[in-house]
Design a protein around this motif. Structure first.
Motif, PDB file in Angstrom:
ATOM      1  N   GLU A 175       0.927  -0.918   0.265  1.00 52.75           N
ATOM      2  CA  GLU A 175      -0.097  -0.249   0.333  1.00 52.75           C
ATOM      3  C   GLU A 175       1.010   1.162   0.508  1.00 52.75           C
ATOM      4  N   THR A 176       1.981   1.288   0.249  1.00 55.58           N
ATOM      5  CA  THR A 176       2.800   2.124   0.653  1.00 55.58           C
ATOM      6  C   THR A 176       3.513   2.399  -0.417  1.00 55.58           C
ATOM      7  N   GLN A 177       4.243   1.785  -1.648  1.00 49.62           N
ATOM      8  CA  GLN A 177       4.332   1.772  -2.747  1.00 49.62           C
ATOM      9  C   GLN A 177       3.572   2.509  -3.852  1.00 49.62           C
ATOM     10  N   GLU A 178       1.835   1.687  -3.532  1.00 43.48           N
ATOM     11  CA  GLU A 178       0.746   1.595  -4.393  1.00 43.48           C
ATOM     12  C   GLU A 178       0.467   3.591  -4.482  1.00 43.48           C
ATOM     13  N   GLY A 179       0.614   3.995  -2.740  1.00 46.61           N
ATOM     14  CA  GLY A 179       0.099   5.659  -2.613  1.00 46.61           C
ATOM     15  C   GLY A 179       1.769   6.179  -2.821  1.00 46.61           C
ATOM     16  N   LYS A 180       2.621   5.813  -3.082  1.00 42.10           N
ATOM     17  CA  LYS A 180       3.913   6.914  -3.181  1.00 42.10           C
ATOM     18  C   LYS A 180       3.924   7.108  -5.314  1.00 42.10           C
ATOM     19  N   THR A 181       2.992   5.985  -6.027  1.00 36.78           N
ATOM     20  CA  THR A 181       3.254   6.055  -7.152  1.00 36.78           C
ATOM     21  C   THR A 181       2.927   7.275  -7.461  1.00 36.78           C
ATOM     22  N   PRO A 182       1.555   7.643  -7.435  1.00 31.92           N
ATOM     23  CA  PRO A 182       0.851   8.641  -8.444  1.00 31.92           C
ATOM     24  C   PRO A 182       2.049  10.397  -7.845  1.00 31.92           C
ATOM     25  N   SER A 183       2.515  10.459  -6.216  1.00 30.91           N
ATOM     26  CA  SER A 183       2.842  11.558  -6.174  1.00 30.91           C
ATOM     27  C   SER A 183       4.353  11.090  -5.267  1.00 30.91           C
ATOM     28  N   PRO A 184       5.318  12.672  -5.056  1.00 24.50           N
ATOM     29  CA  PRO A 184       6.247  12.147  -4.512  1.00 24.50           C
ATOM     30  C   PRO A 184       5.707  11.800  -3.331  1.00 24.50           C
ATOM     31  N   SER A 185       7.153  11.858  -2.507  1.00 28.62           N
ATOM     32  CA  SER A 185       7.051  11.773  -0.895  1.00 28.62           C
ATOM     33  C   SER A 185       6.347  12.404   0.141  1.00 28.62           C
ATOM     34  N   ILE A 186       5.636  12.441   0.624  1.00 30.24           N
ATOM     35  CA  ILE A 186       5.200  13.314   1.624  1.00 30.24           C
ATOM     36  C   ILE A 186       5.909  14.205   2.531  1.00 30.24           C
ATOM     37  N   SER A 187       6.894  13.153   2.996  1.00 31.20           N
ATOM     38  CA  SER A 187       8.347  14.511   3.955  1.00 31.20           C
ATOM     39  C   SER A 187       8.895  15.560   3.266  1.00 31.20           C
ATOM     40  N   ARG A 188       8.890  15.293   1.738  1.00 30.29           N
ATOM     41  CA  ARG A 188       9.269  16.097   0.372  1.00 30.29           C
ATOM     42  C   ARG A 188       9.150  17.039   0.235  1.00 30.29           C
ATOM     43  N   ARG A 189       7.845  17.455   0.288  1.00 26.66           N
ATOM     44  CA  ARG A 189       6.481  17.798   0.317  1.00 26.66           C
ATOM     45  C   ARG A 189       6.050  18.737   0.795  1.00 26.66           C
ATOM     46  N   ALA A 190       5.978  18.611   2.034  1.00 23.36           N
ATOM     47  CA  ALA A 190       6.182  18.353   3.828  1.00 23.36           C
ATOM     48  C   ALA A 190       6.653  20.197   3.908  1.00 23.36           C
ATOM     49  N   SER A 191       6.148  20.793   4.998  1.00 25.76           N
ATOM     50  CA  SER A 191       6.717  22.487   4.711  1.00 25.76           C
ATOM     51  C   SER A 191       7.692  21.840   6.019  1.00 25.76           C
ATOM     52  N   PHE A 192       8.601  23.607   6.792  1.00 26.26           N
ATOM     53  CA  PHE A 192       8.917  22.790   7.774  1.00 26.26           C
ATOM     54  C   PHE A 192       7.680  22.743   9.090  1.00 26.26           C
ATOM     55  N   ASP A 193       6.896  23.571   8.887  1.00 25.21           N
ATOM     56  CA  ASP A 193       6.608  22.828  10.776  1.00 25.21           C
ATOM     57  C   ASP A 193       6.006  21.706  10.885  1.00 25.21           C
ATOM     58  N   ASP A 242       7.748  19.623   9.657  1.00 25.09           N
ATOM     59  CA  ASP A 242       9.155  18.301   9.370  1.00 25.09           C
ATOM     60  C   ASP A 242       9.492  18.648  10.937  1.00 25.09           C
ATOM     61  N   GLN A 243       8.681  19.954  10.914  1.00 26.28           N
ATOM     62  CA  GLN A 243       9.469  19.857  13.060  1.00 26.28           C
ATOM     63  C   GLN A 243       8.760  19.089  13.459  1.00 26.28           C
ATOM     64  N   VAL A 244       6.662  18.852  13.667  1.00 31.76           N
ATOM     65  CA  VAL A 244       5.538  18.274  14.114  1.00 31.76           C
ATOM     66  C   VAL A 244       6.344  17.245  13.970  1.00 31.76           C
ATOM     67  N   SER A 245       6.903  16.238  12.997  1.00 31.36           N
ATOM     68  CA  SER A 245       7.667  14.448  12.879  1.00 31.36           C
ATOM     69  C   SER A 245       8.196  14.856  13.649  1.00 31.36           C
ATOM     70  N   ARG A 246       9.730  15.731  13.299  1.00 28.91           N
ATOM     71  CA  ARG A 246      10.225  15.341  15.243  1.00 28.91           C
ATOM     72  C   ARG A 246      10.293  15.546  15.778  1.00 28.91           C
ATOM     73  N   ASP A 247       9.540  16.665  16.211  1.00 23.74           N
ATOM     74  CA  ASP A 247       8.724  16.072  18.165  1.00 23.74           C
ATOM     75  C   ASP A 247       7.751  15.078  17.696  1.00 23.74           C
ATOM     76  N   PHE A 248       6.937  14.340  16.932  1.00 21.51           N
ATOM     77  CA  PHE A 248       6.395  13.233  16.772  1.00 21.51           C
ATOM     78  C   PHE A 248       7.277  11.725  17.350  1.00 21.51           C
ATOM     79  N   LEU A 249       8.913  11.942  16.638  1.00 27.15           N
ATOM     80  CA  LEU A 249       9.254  10.588  17.170  1.00 27.15           C
ATOM     81  C   LEU A 249      10.214  10.983  18.173  1.00 27.15           C
TER      82      LEU A 249
END
Length: 547
Positions: free
Chosen positions: A165-183, A185-192
């Motif tokens: 499912e992840t591969q199928e989801g990535k096929t039509p569009s670039p990676s989510i993190s690549r399109r993510a804004s600075f905010d 990315d910061q939320v992702s780091r805080d979540f990790l």
């Protein structure tokens, strides 16, 4: 997550007598909350019975106008029941149409050609079965969609399925993190960083969240209600999973769910906020224009217990307006609720300072309506719908966040239904004020408004004119003070002159009464008083020696 059946939080009602004294003047209607204004002559105002804020089914949670007065739990159950009934009705209708179509086809060919048509002409039959087959396929998809995504995630076979499912989801569009804004990315780091403390469960939670986000971004054909149902199902199953892990510790589960909501909704914000499949944007424009048309409504008309002439009160009002406007800049539903809560607390502080006593719930709703009218928050309806659809349901059903959010929905419903009777005006006056042909400041007569003896009591202008009038009053007061200061300065100058003259007269009188006699005296020699001077030899005379 299913919260405990705790009593709804209600501010300001400190005693049972105060609770019983609240008036039922705002009622939650069948489709939306309707308002019933008080007709009492001694005091006009907007009040709400706390029981009207609760779910109509009596479960004890807070209701919402967007859910027809129900809480999120009861609304989901009702929505599922109505949806299932609709599917069954559609199925029955399709079968009925199928039978009628087959009967009509058979009767048109007669008994003699019936067998021939069945053997040699299958195409009409297939054509008639075509719509039914499509409907059956649609119904099957609807039932399949009821299987929640999270249950698939936590199943043993999810490891292989999620990779596909992840591969199928990535096929039509670039990676989510690549399109993510600075905010983002910061939320992702805080979540990790937060999940590191949970170790193995933290890794599993992060994995399921990422897969859920990819799946949600791929479902571009779903409507807002379906997207909301997917998110709420994810919350529910994730909370159940965490509840078993933390062994019933609701505080720990709530803390993790807050972080999960923040991470997921920050990623999905652009896809699910004000989607094109809804009329949220149209409602936003209608609400914004409605509030602009009501710019002439003043604090006196709403009987708000707030005196903006007090500096502390004015500061709290400004902070409340800032908070309600700031709500639109937040991405997470919980952060939007925090803005509403801060705004409400500033309102309660303003009322408390004005009345010099604890604020009651009856004073809160009129003040909140006034703040909304004065702030005209951007995309108000979209933000309310976004919170309603994607917020953790436990926050909307109980606690102070749920109470304040329910009151905000009541305030918006009141503004939409605001009429002449609500403000104790005649329909003609209300229409003139709405059209801008007249202003209450210049057309109100004595007795129309409370506190008619005060000039401020009949002042009802837009904020700009009100500020101009306030500045003129300040200048008038400053001019009076300057005149009084000049009179005092002139009086002081006259007093100084008269004091100087009086001092001169007193000195002159004393000099005449006690004249000053000046005696002449000669300075004697050093040995003038020496009595032995006669016995002294004569002074030596200088002698000149030659040689």
């Amino acid at each position: 997550m299913k919260p405990s059946l705790s009593r709804p939080w209600t501010p300001g009602l400190h005693t049972e007598q105060e609770r019983r004294g609240s008036l039922v003047l705002l009622h939650v209607g069948e489709n939306k909350q309707s308002t019933i204004m008080s007709q009492r002559t001694e005091r006009r105002g907007i009040h709400v019975d706390q029981s009207d804020l609760l779910c109509k089914k009596g479960c004890g949670y807070y209701g919402n106008a967007a859910w027809q007065g129900l809480c999120s739990k009861c609304w989901r159950e009702e929505y599922q029941r109505v949806r299932q009934k609709q599917i069954q009705d559609d199925w029955a209708l399709a079968e009925k149409l199928q039978r009628e179509e087959e009967a009509a086809y058979a009767s048109s060919h007669g008994v003699q050609t019936q067998s021939h048509s069945q053997s040699t002409a299958p195409h009409p039959g297939h054509a008639s079965l075509g719509p039914f087959s499509k409907f059956e396929e649609k119904k099957t998809n609807e039932k399949t969609r009821k299987v929640t995504t999270v249950k698939k995630f936590f199943s043993p076979s999810s490891r292989t399925a999620t990779k596909k499912e992840t591969q199928e989801g990535k096929t039509p569009s670039p990676s989510i993190s690549r399109r993510a804004s600075f905010d983002t990315d910061q939320v992702s780091r805080d979540f990790l960083d937060f999940l590191k403390n949970l170790q193995k469960p933290g890794r599993e939670i992060h994995k399921q969240c990422r897969v859920f986000i990819v799946n949600m971004l791929s479902k571009k054909d779903l409507g807002a209600d379906e997207l909301s149902e997917c998110v709420q199902d994810f919350y529910q199953n994730m909370a159940d999973r965490l509840m078993s892990h933390f062994k019933g510790s609701s505080d720990s589960v709530e803390q993790v769910m807050d972080q999960v909501e923040k991470y997921i909704m920050t990623r999905l914000y652009k896809s699910v906020f004000c989607p094109e499949t809804t009329d949220d944007e149209k409602k936003d424009l209608a609400t914004q224009n409605r509030i602009r048309a009501l710019h002439w409504v003043t604090i006196q008309m709403l009987c708000v217990s707030v005196d903006e002439e007090i500096p502390e009160v004015s500061e709290n009002v400004d902070k409340a307006i800032t908070d309600i406007i700031e709500m639109d800049s937040k991405r997470v539903p919980r952060d939007k609720l925090v803005c509403i809560t801060r705004c409400s607390k500033h309102i309660f502080s303003a009322i408390r300072i004005t009345k010099n006593e604890p604020a009651s719930a009856d004073d809160f709703l009129p003040a909140l309506i006034y703040i909304v009218l004065k702030a005209n928050p951007p995309r108000l309806q979209s933000n309310i719908q976004y919170i309603t659809r994607f917020c953790n349901p436990s926050r909307l059903m109980t606690g102070e966040d749920g109470y304040y959010f329910t009151n905000l929905c009541c305030a918006v419903a009141f503004i939409e239904k605001l009429d002449a009777q609500s403000l104790n005006l005649s329909p003609e006056e209300f229409e003139r004020y709405m059209s801008g042909q007249a202003s209450p400041r210049f057309n109100g007569s004595e007795g129309d408004w409370p506190h008619t003896g005060s000039a401020l009591g009949i002042t009802a202008t837009n904020p700009v004119l009100a500020q101009v009038n306030h500045n003129l009053e300040l200048l008038s007061g400053l001019s009076g003070r300057q005149e009084r200061l000049m009179e005092a300065a002139q009086s002081l100058q006259a007093d100084l002159l008269s004091w100087s003259d009086s001092v001169q007269r007193e000195v002159h009188d004393i000099r005449e009464k006690y004249p000053l006699e000046i005696l002449s005296c000669t300075v004697p020699a050093i040995d003038a008083n020496n009595i032995d001077n006669d016995n002294l030899p004569s002074p030596l005379t200088p002698q000149v020696f030659s040689g």
